[in-house]
Design a protein around this motif. Structure first.
Motif, PDB file in Angstrom:
ATOM      1  N   LEU A  65     -11.614  25.569  15.647  1.00  0.00           N
ATOM      2  CA  LEU A  65     -10.030  25.651  15.979  1.00  0.00           C
ATOM      3  C   LEU A  65      -9.418  26.427  17.060  1.00  0.00           C
ATOM      4  N   LEU A  66     -10.033  27.580  16.854  1.00  0.00           N
ATOM      5  CA  LEU A  66      -9.735  28.654  17.808  1.00  0.00           C
ATOM      6  C   LEU A  66      -9.875  28.421  19.085  1.00  0.00           C
ATOM      7  N   PHE A  67     -11.183  27.985  19.133  1.00  0.00           N
ATOM      8  CA  PHE A  67     -11.587  27.615  20.582  1.00  0.00           C
ATOM      9  C   PHE A  67     -11.061  26.370  21.279  1.00  0.00           C
ATOM     10  N   GLY A  68     -10.420  25.518  20.489  1.00  0.00           N
ATOM     11  CA  GLY A  68      -9.614  24.391  20.892  1.00  0.00           C
ATOM     12  C   GLY A  68      -8.277  24.955  21.311  1.00  0.00           C
ATOM     13  N   ILE A  69      -7.725  25.921  20.836  1.00  0.00           N
ATOM     14  CA  ILE A  69      -6.375  26.707  21.126  1.00  0.00           C
ATOM     15  C   ILE A  69      -6.615  27.387  22.421  1.00  0.00           C
ATOM     16  N   LEU A  70      -7.683  28.228  22.551  1.00  0.00           N
ATOM     17  CA  LEU A  70      -7.726  28.764  23.780  1.00  0.00           C
ATOM     18  C   LEU A  70      -8.425  28.009  24.761  1.00  0.00           C
ATOM     19  N   ALA A  71      -8.891  27.006  24.602  1.00  0.00           N
ATOM     20  CA  ALA A  71      -9.518  25.960  25.755  1.00  0.00           C
ATOM     21  C   ALA A  71      -8.433  25.017  26.427  1.00  0.00           C
ATOM     22  N   LYS A  72      -7.288  25.051  25.629  1.00  0.00           N
ATOM     23  CA  LYS A  72      -6.364  24.084  26.183  1.00  0.00           C
ATOM     24  C   LYS A  72      -5.454  25.129  27.063  1.00  0.00           C
ATOM     25  N   SER A  73      -5.497  24.686  28.286  1.00  0.00           N
ATOM     26  CA  SER A  73      -4.943  25.701  29.410  1.00  0.00           C
ATOM     27  C   SER A  73      -4.065  25.183  30.414  1.00  0.00           C
ATOM     28  N   ALA A  74      -4.095  24.063  30.531  1.00  0.00           N
ATOM     29  CA  ALA A  74      -2.971  23.692  31.826  1.00  0.00           C
ATOM     30  C   ALA A  74      -2.211  22.485  31.395  1.00  0.00           C
ATOM     31  N   ALA A  75      -0.836  22.554  31.848  1.00  0.00           N
ATOM     32  CA  ALA A  75       0.131  21.477  31.896  1.00  0.00           C
ATOM     33  C   ALA A  75       0.268  21.179  33.276  1.00  0.00           C
ATOM     34  N   ILE A  76       0.259  19.788  33.838  1.00  0.00           N
ATOM     35  CA  ILE A  76       0.571  19.654  35.130  1.00  0.00           C
ATOM     36  C   ILE A  76       1.784  18.631  35.448  1.00  0.00           C
ATOM     37  N   SER A  77       2.566  18.843  36.435  1.00  0.00           N
ATOM     38  CA  SER A  77       3.717  18.009  36.458  1.00  0.00           C
ATOM     39  C   SER A  77       3.963  17.816  37.777  1.00  0.00           C
ATOM     40  N   GLY A  78       4.461  16.700  38.418  1.00  0.00           N
ATOM     41  CA  GLY A  78       4.552  16.491  39.729  1.00  0.00           C
ATOM     42  C   GLY A  78       3.782  15.198  40.164  1.00  0.00           C
ATOM     43  N   THR A  79       3.793  14.703  41.179  1.00  0.00           N
ATOM     44  CA  THR A  79       3.124  13.656  41.911  1.00  0.00           C
ATOM     45  C   THR A  79       2.522  13.946  43.166  1.00  0.00           C
ATOM     46  N   CYS A  80       1.451  13.214  43.238  1.00  0.00           N
ATOM     47  CA  CYS A  80       0.632  12.900  44.863  1.00  0.00           C
ATOM     48  C   CYS A  80       1.094  11.642  45.472  1.00  0.00           C
ATOM     49  N   ASN A  81       1.930  10.780  44.858  1.00  0.00           N
ATOM     50  CA  ASN A  81       1.980   9.409  45.451  1.00  0.00           C
ATOM     51  C   ASN A  81       2.759   9.523  46.879  1.00  0.00           C
ATOM     52  N   THR A  82       2.313   8.847  47.773  1.00  0.00           N
ATOM     53  CA  THR A  82       2.898   8.847  49.095  1.00  0.00           C
ATOM     54  C   THR A  82       3.026   7.346  49.695  1.00  0.00           C
ATOM     55  N   GLN A  83       4.139   7.343  50.439  1.00  0.00           N
ATOM     56  CA  GLN A  83       4.370   6.262  51.221  1.00  0.00           C
ATOM     57  C   GLN A  83       4.798   6.632  52.693  1.00  0.00           C
ATOM     58  N   SER A  84       3.914   6.035  53.712  1.00  0.00           N
ATOM     59  CA  SER A  84       4.071   6.488  55.007  1.00  0.00           C
ATOM     60  C   SER A  84       3.373   5.603  56.069  1.00  0.00           C
ATOM     61  N   VAL A  85       3.830   5.999  57.253  1.00  0.00           N
ATOM     62  CA  VAL A  85       3.027   5.016  58.338  1.00  0.00           C
ATOM     63  C   VAL A  85       1.781   5.902  58.658  1.00  0.00           C
ATOM     64  N   GLN A  86       1.024   5.159  59.335  1.00  0.00           N
ATOM     65  CA  GLN A  86      -0.279   5.819  59.669  1.00  0.00           C
ATOM     66  C   GLN A  86      -0.090   7.125  60.500  1.00  0.00           C
TER      67      GLN A  86
END
Length: 158
Positions: free
Chosen positions: A13-34
């Protein structure tokens, strides 16, 4: 014997609490011309109780089109940071939908899927004058070939 299982369970349980380490938000989706550069931002939050170093990697079929900077990001416990995602489809990529991803590692791995929609950006009109000419064998014929560049890709209009 039950104490061993209890201690093992608390350790996991302690390892699981410490192992959780990142929350990510944002996007890398794009729409563009060549050939068109797009920039997105991904926010990373270190939700562990210790300092972590995050390392991004581009993955997938269109991974060559995706570059993430900085190459590493070290965050203290509870700190936020930002990765900038630069996406540029090759100048003569076929129009369509492509997929890539970003894998952020720091002991564990968080993945973010990217959809890259590429639109046609290069347009050229070709004309041949005269369109039709009748000649016989061993005779010379002249044609004028005209090219008109109608590209909408910035910096490729010459």
């Amino acid at each position: 014997m039950n104490k061993k299982f209890l201690i093992l369970g608390l350790g996991l349980l302690l390892f699981g609490i410490l192992a959780k380490s990142a929350a990510i938000s944002g996007t890398c989706n794009t729409q563009s011309v060549q050939c068109d550069l797009q920039i997105n931002k991904i926010q990373v939050y270190n939700d562990s109780t210790r300092t972590q170093t995050f390392t991004p990697h581009s993955i997938g079929d269109a991974a060559d089109w995706v570059k993430v900077l900085p190459e590493t990001l070290t965050l203290s416990a509870g700190e936020n940071g930002v990765f900038e995602v630069y996406t540029i489809a090759t100048c003569y990529a076929d129009p369509g939908r492509y997929y890539a991803g970003i894998s952020i590692t720091n002991g564990s791995t968080e993945n973010l899927s990217c959809t890259i929609d590429v639109e046609q950006g290069h347009f050229v009109d070709i004309s041949v004058v005269p369109i039709l000419k009748t000649i016989t064998q061993c005779r010379q014929a002249s044609y004028k070939i005209g090219l008109e560049n109608h590209t909408i890709v910035p910096k490729q209009q010459k």
